[in-house]
Each structure stands twice: as structure tokens, then as C-alpha cells.
Design an enzyme around this catalytic site. Sequence first.
Site, PDB file in Angstrom:
ATOM      1  N   ARG A  91       0.592  -0.973   0.153  1.00  0.00           N
ATOM      2  CA  ARG A  91       0.479   0.057   0.214  1.00  0.00           C
ATOM      3  C   ARG A  91       0.792   1.288   0.002  1.00  0.00           C
ATOM      4  O   ARG A  91       1.464   1.333   0.330  1.00  0.00           O
ATOM      5  CB  ARG A  91      -0.475   0.085   0.887  1.00  0.00           C
ATOM      6  CG  ARG A  91      -2.137   1.372   1.634  1.00  0.00           C
ATOM      7  CD  ARG A  91      -2.446   0.954   2.658  1.00  0.00           C
ATOM      8  NE  ARG A  91      -3.592   1.995   2.228  1.00  0.00           N
ATOM      9  CZ  ARG A  91      -3.246   3.487   3.855  1.00  0.00           C
ATOM     10  NH1 ARG A  91      -2.332   3.030   4.602  1.00  0.00           N
ATOM     11  NH2 ARG A  91      -4.171   4.155   3.881  1.00  0.00           N
ATOM     12  N   HIS A 134      -2.907  10.901   1.071  1.00  0.00           N
ATOM     13  CA  HIS A 134      -1.756  11.120   2.672  1.00  0.00           C
ATOM     14  C   HIS A 134      -1.664  11.825   3.063  1.00  0.00           C
ATOM     15  O   HIS A 134      -0.344  12.044   2.746  1.00  0.00           O
ATOM     16  CB  HIS A 134      -1.720   9.474   2.018  1.00  0.00           C
ATOM     17  CG  HIS A 134      -0.662   8.801   3.232  1.00  0.00           C
ATOM     18  ND1 HIS A 134      -1.219   7.727   4.141  1.00  0.00           N
ATOM     19  CD2 HIS A 134      -0.656   9.588   4.045  1.00  0.00           C
ATOM     20  CE1 HIS A 134      -0.820   7.599   4.968  1.00  0.00           C
ATOM     21  NE2 HIS A 134      -0.525   8.476   6.269  1.00  0.00           N
ATOM     22  N   GLU A 179      -7.612   8.059   6.858  1.00  0.00           N
ATOM     23  CA  GLU A 179      -7.723   9.476   8.091  1.00  0.00           C
ATOM     24  C   GLU A 179      -8.017  10.288   7.788  1.00  0.00           C
ATOM     25  O   GLU A 179      -7.236  11.503   8.294  1.00  0.00           O
ATOM     26  CB  GLU A 179      -6.199   8.816   8.481  1.00  0.00           C
ATOM     27  CG  GLU A 179      -5.724   7.529   8.923  1.00  0.00           C
ATOM     28  CD  GLU A 179      -4.343   7.193   9.983  1.00  0.00           C
ATOM     29  OE1 GLU A 179      -4.080   8.633  10.275  1.00  0.00           O
ATOM     30  OE2 GLU A 179      -3.824   6.108  10.289  1.00  0.00           O
ATOM     31  N   ASN A 307      -7.194   1.823  10.281  1.00  0.00           N
ATOM     32  CA  ASN A 307      -6.719   1.547  10.378  1.00  0.00           C
ATOM     33  C   ASN A 307      -6.104   1.517  12.066  1.00  0.00           C
ATOM     34  O   ASN A 307      -6.959   2.630  12.549  1.00  0.00           O
ATOM     35  CB  ASN A 307      -5.628   3.010  10.520  1.00  0.00           C
ATOM     36  CG  ASN A 307      -5.245   3.250   8.654  1.00  0.00           C
ATOM     37  OD1 ASN A 307      -5.319   2.412   7.737  1.00  0.00           O
ATOM     38  ND2 ASN A 307      -5.003   4.592   7.879  1.00  0.00           N
ATOM     39  N   GLU A 375      -3.363  -0.109   8.519  1.00  0.00           N
ATOM     40  CA  GLU A 375      -2.277   0.098   8.702  1.00  0.00           C
ATOM     41  C   GLU A 375      -2.624  -0.363  10.150  1.00  0.00           C
ATOM     42  O   GLU A 375      -3.186  -0.446  10.716  1.00  0.00           O
ATOM     43  CB  GLU A 375      -2.081   1.461   9.056  1.00  0.00           C
ATOM     44  CG  GLU A 375      -1.456   2.046   7.960  1.00  0.00           C
ATOM     45  CD  GLU A 375      -1.304   4.028   7.985  1.00  0.00           C
ATOM     46  OE1 GLU A 375      -1.588   4.103   9.266  1.00  0.00           O
ATOM     47  OE2 GLU A 375      -2.111   4.215   7.254  1.00  0.00           O
TER      48      GLU A 375
HETATM   49  O1  IFM Z   1       2.466   7.677  10.329  1.00  0.00           O
HETATM   50  C1  IFM Z   1       1.442   7.947   9.722  1.00  0.00           C
HETATM   51  C2  IFM Z   1       0.538   7.230   8.872  1.00  0.00           C
HETATM   52  O2  IFM Z   1       0.950   8.167   7.712  1.00  0.00           O
HETATM   53  C3  IFM Z   1      -0.223   7.142   9.381  1.00  0.00           C
HETATM   54  N1  IFM Z   1      -1.582   6.372  10.506  1.00  0.00           N
HETATM   55  C4  IFM Z   1      -0.343   6.420  11.119  1.00  0.00           C
HETATM   56  C5  IFM Z   1       0.385   6.803  11.223  1.00  0.00           C
HETATM   57  C6  IFM Z   1       1.730   6.131  12.567  1.00  0.00           C
HETATM   58  O3  IFM Z   1       1.694   7.240  13.208  1.00  0.00           O
END
Ligand code: IFM
Length: 472
Positions: A91, A134, A179, A307, A375
Site C-alpha cells: 500500500r 495521504h 484517515e 487503520n 495500517e
Molecule cells: O505515520 C502515520 C500514518 O501516516 C498514518 N497513520 C498513523 C501512522 C503512525 O502515526
Amino acid sequence: MRTVAAARTSASYTPVELPFPAGFRWGAATAAYQIEGAVHADGRQPSIWDTFAATPGRIAGGDTGEHATDHYHRHRADVALMAELGLTAYRFSVAWPRVRAAGGGINPAGLAFYDRLVDDLLAAGIEPVATLYHWDLPQELEDAGGWSRRDTAAHFGEYAAAVAHRLGDRVQLWNTLNEPWCSAFLGYGTGVHAPGRRSHRDALHAVHHLLLAHGHGVAALRAAGVTGQVSVALNAGTVRPLDDTPADHDAARRIDGLLNRIFLDPLLRGAYPTDVLADTASVTDWSVVQDGDLDLIAAPLDALCVNYYQPDLVSAAPDGQHDPHTPYPAAERVAFHPVPGPVTAMGWSIDPSGLRDMLLRITRDYGTPALYVTENGAAYPDEVTADGRIRDVERTDYLHRHLAAAHQAITAGADLRGYFVWSLLDNFEWAYGYDKRFGLVHVDYRTQRRTLKDSAHWYRAAIAAGGIDQPR
Ligand code: IFM
């Protein structure tokens, strides 16, 4: 029962205690600004993170993503590392500031990078999973109003269409956004993320415009006839009350509303939750929501990506005061509490049951969408020992326990189709800079040397075995 470690050395099929379903996607994840570097290459435009990182005091140690892990120039070697790990899926995110030409239109050289990456992944037998946003909004769009302005969503749709036309025949799974909670509440609410605005009103308007952007993105992907699944990645979480009191249950309801349901309900039910609209009425009247928006936002998805890092433990603020450090609008008057037990280097609680509960809650409350954990992972202060090894026992244990929790969720009925470790490589951890290392692969930022940590070897064995043994 033989162990996963034993399975790694065996060419024959080795049963494990917790096998994952056939076709399960075993992946790792990254994001463009966190790994690519090369911020001036091939016509890339500045993003809000370039601007934010260049502002003194915003990022620990004054770090920036200017060089990061130099993945832009090293992606071939990084794909070889993925193959060495045995990943079946990878990903990555596409950087909007690479693909958008200054002033609008498309920058073919930026798009060509992702074309090469996708081809290299496929040649290595790894399924490409692309995230369109992102967090790296082109700075010129922030200058025009950013996510608190409606037009940004339409611009996202145009960008999504260009990427879909170029990569749509090969990407297997699409995330429109990563997110959106972070983009809205950390970027526009507390200002600890780019663009660094501090307005709860802007944050709530950003929520709606991000969801609208998702809707435009889904429409663009469908119109382009992409062959992969279409989804969005949410940092959905499990919110628990500190005590079994009506006040703490109400605090948990309010935070669940602003963390989870404010996204899940419009996406999967076509409406904002009425309690969230009421809770935030002193911040906005939600007139940003126009006729037709929710139909666009609720267009059917093929999967939902989540995530997960830690659960939230909340109570009503003891004296009725709001904790000013939380990202939630002042009307929410809640206090956050550490979950007793160990924490990672981020200070985040380690509680795999939160992952299991979150997967099952989505399954229960929203039907049974196909789910991916896009994630999950942990930062630790890794040390390279004299023999060149990184013995990251805690990270391995974290991954092992969370995969076991994911397995429990599958057994209890969640349609979980894949799991992606955050992250493939150590990288630029946003406001924390390079200090926090999440990678399966260690990066020496001085030399850009990559070294597989012990957790990477463990993960490779789990992938090869198609599962794990029960954590002891
Ligand atoms: O690094 C981040 C990522 O970009 C988005 N989710 C959480 C991760 C850890 O903080």
C-alpha cells in the site's frame, strides 16, 4: 504443532495454530511524503507538508520530508525488499502535488513515477494498493481555502480521474483518502498537522469536504472503470468509558461520534448521526452540507479499510471542563485516560482487543463490508547492534498479538481480507520527524542503507506459513 519460525525454514506446508483465509493479503504500507523525498523532482509542486515542515517549531528536530528515505529514486530496490519479505500486497500513496501541475491540470512526469512503481510491483508478484490522498494537499489549494472550502473536493475528483485512467487497469485496491479524521481534526482543529489551522469550525467543515472529495473520488474511479476494489481508509477506533457511569458512557458516545460515526454513517448509511449534529451545533450549523452530497458520499464501496493503533479510554471531564489538548470541539467536554499497561515509543497503549472489537463492531453495526486493516504497527527506539541486527522484540510481539486479534475477529465473523503493517520502512513520522521508527525495515538516514529488522524476518515467516501461532 510446529511454530512459524520452523515454517520459515521448511519448504513444505507447515500448519500453524491461527491460519488466515486463502487469498488473504499480507502487506505493508507507506505514504508519499513520509518516504519519497525528491520534493523538487519532475515538476512536483509544494504541498502543505513542505510549508508546515519549513515553519520553525512545527516538527521535532526541524526535520522535513525533503529527502526522507529517498524512495523516489530507490523504489526498485525497495520493491526488491518487499519481494524478499514475501509481501503479497503493498500500500503506497500517490502524491497529489506530483500529479497536479502548477495552476491546475496534470503533470505527466509525476504520474509516470507511479506507473513505473505499479509495473515494478506487479513484476515482483506484489499487488499494488493505492491511496489517493495521504495528507499532502497541494499548497496552492490550501492557499485557495483548503479543506474548509468546497471546491477542494471537486479538484480532488479531477485528480482522482487522472490517476484512475493511468493506473486503473493494475491497482487492486483503492483508498480515496487516508484517515480523514487526522486531516480534519489535526490539520484544521488542533493545528499539530499541516496546514496548522486551529479552528474547530474549519475542522468540521473539512470533515464534510473530505467526505465529499471521497464521493467525487469514487465517482471518478467508477467512471474510469478501474478493475480493483474501491475503498477509503479510516482510523476507526474502539472508544471505551473509563467507568460504568452514565456520564462516562455519554463521553464515550460523543467521542465515538466524532472519531467513528461522523465518517462511517455518511459513508455506509448516507446520513450524519443526529447526535453528532446536535453535539456540534454550537460550532457549526452544518450548512456546508448541500442537497445531493450525501448520495455522492454514500456511493457503494467494495470494501472498508481501517487503520488501528490503540483504543481510547474516556470519561466526562471531572469538573465539566474540556481538555484543551484533545482534537475535539470544545462542546465535547471529555477527558482522555491512558490504558493501564505498556505503551509504544509514541506513548500509545498496546491493546490488541481494541482491534478485534473495532472489526466486530463495524461488522455488527454496518453490515458485513469486506474489511482490510490497512495500517497497524508500532514505533520503538530500535538499536542496530554490533552484528548489524535490529532485535525489535517488542515490535514483533505487537504485530503478533494484533494479528492474533485480527484472527479472533475473523473467527467471530468479520470479513477481513488483508493486513498491512505500518510501515514498510522507517520514515518521516509527521510532527515527530524521524525520531519515531515504525518500519519493518530500518533506514540509516545518513547512508539510506536499509536493514531488515527481526520483526521483518518474523513477518516473512508468518506470510510464508499463511498464519501465526497463538501468542504465548
Ligand atoms: O505515520 C502515520 C500514518 O501516516 C498514518 N497513520 C498513523 C501512522 C503512525 O502515526
